[in-house]
Write a protein that holds these residues in place. Structure first.
Motif, mmCIF file in Angstrom:
data_model
loop_
_atom_site.group_PDB
_atom_site.id
_atom_site.type_symbol
_atom_site.label_atom_id
_atom_site.label_comp_id
_atom_site.label_asym_id
_atom_site.label_seq_id
_atom_site.Cartn_x
_atom_site.Cartn_y
_atom_site.Cartn_z
ATOM 1 N N UNK A 182 -3.607 26.877 56.229
ATOM 2 C CA UNK A 182 -4.688 26.308 55.417
ATOM 3 C C UNK A 182 -5.828 27.184 55.658
ATOM 4 N N UNK A 183 -6.961 27.019 54.750
ATOM 5 C CA UNK A 183 -8.192 27.732 55.085
ATOM 6 C C UNK A 183 -9.321 26.851 54.251
ATOM 7 N N UNK A 184 -10.596 27.475 54.558
ATOM 8 C CA UNK A 184 -11.665 26.792 53.975
ATOM 9 C C UNK A 184 -11.665 26.905 52.563
ATOM 10 N N UNK A 185 -12.375 25.933 51.806
ATOM 11 C CA UNK A 185 -12.545 25.850 50.477
ATOM 12 C C UNK A 185 -13.677 26.677 49.763
ATOM 13 N N UNK A 186 -13.194 27.499 48.855
ATOM 14 C CA UNK A 186 -14.233 28.565 48.151
ATOM 15 C C UNK A 186 -15.240 27.384 47.423
ATOM 16 N N UNK A 187 -16.478 27.830 47.686
ATOM 17 C CA UNK A 187 -17.422 26.698 47.077
ATOM 18 C C UNK A 187 -17.852 26.077 47.697
ATOM 19 N N UNK A 188 -17.272 25.526 49.241
ATOM 20 C CA UNK A 188 -17.896 24.642 50.017
ATOM 21 C C UNK A 188 -16.966 23.171 49.878
ATOM 22 N N UNK A 189 -17.089 22.571 50.862
ATOM 23 C CA UNK A 189 -16.230 20.956 50.735
ATOM 24 C C UNK A 189 -15.661 20.773 52.072
#
Length: 248
Positions: free
Chosen positions: A49-56
């Motif tokens: 898993x990884x962080x969400x593009x554009x934030x969230x």
């Protein structure tokens, strides 16, 4: 039927080896496999898993491990078959959907965790299914629910193939009340018609009581029920009896 499940928590599927599902596996009716798609990550930290593009908030499952795991399943099975994504945005699971899936020879379930999936994972999918309007930790319990409802419909899965036919929702109605011995338990009697030996009257009673239970508990199901003149008559009787009972 071959069933594959892509999950990060394969041990959660231990119950699938019990009860009816376990018997179908033992009989050779179902080839059941759980794939830990973490085994297919190419990330040096073994992340899926990884962080969400554009934030969230939260983390998203990356496409690479799931795509590679799916490639491995397809190579082993020889074809992809139906691929089911357990997702809150999917169609609500019903008995009709279980009957549809039971006709397939290969089902693959993707059970996710964390905040959700990278949108590109949906390119692998033929069906998106939700088991209800609530939130679970992951898709494993939902996948088990769909698998159980589907596998029990396979030929020879149940001791009596008619058991599945009479189940709630299979007829479009809730199941009628059922009784066993003793006929009199603490003053509670089994309806006399069920011990009468009159098969026509028994069949009519079962139909009428299935209509009654559905009318009282799940009247929404009657909106799509295919009525016959006989079932219309029985429902009229049910409504009249219930109205009279409410007035007492």
């Amino acid at each position: 039927m071959r069933i594959d499940v892509l999950s990060l928590f394969p041990n959660m599927f231990a119950p699938m080896r019990e009860s009816i599902i376990g018997k179908t596996i033992d009989k050779g009716l179902v080839d059941f496999n759980v794939v830990d798609f973490r085994d297919y990550t190419t990330n040096k930290h073994n992340k899926v898993d990884d962080e969400i593009y554009g934030g969230g908030q939260g983390m998203l499952l990356m496409p690479q491990p799931i795509f590679d795991a799916m490639d491995a399943v397809e190579a082993q099975a020889g074809h992809r078959g139906r691929v089911i994504l357990m997702d809150p945005a999917g169609e609500t699971f019903t008995q009709a959907k279980a009957e549809e899936l039971a006709k397939e020879d290969h089902l693959t379930f993707i059970a996710g965790h964390y905040e959700g999936y990278d949108e590109r994972i949906r390119e692998l999918v033929t069906d998106e299914i939700s088991i209800g309007d609530f939130v679970l930790t992951g898709g494993e319990l939902g996948a088990m629910t769909v698998i159980d409802a589907t596998v029990r419909l396979l030929e020879d899965a149940l001791g009596d193939d008619m058991s599945a036919v009479d189940d709630s929702f299979s007829t479009g109605l809730l199941e009628y009340p059922q009784y066993t011995r003793p006929a009199n338990f603490r003053g509670m009697q089994v309806p006399a018609v069920l011990t009468s030996g009159n098969h026509a009257k028994i069949a009519e009673w079962k139909q009428k009581e299935a209509l009654r239970r559905t009318y009282l508990r799940r009247p929404d199901l009657l909106e799509h029920y295919q009525f016959t003149p006989e079932t219309k008559r029985l429902l009229r009787e049910v409504k009249q009896e219930e109205a009279e009972s409410a007035e007492k």
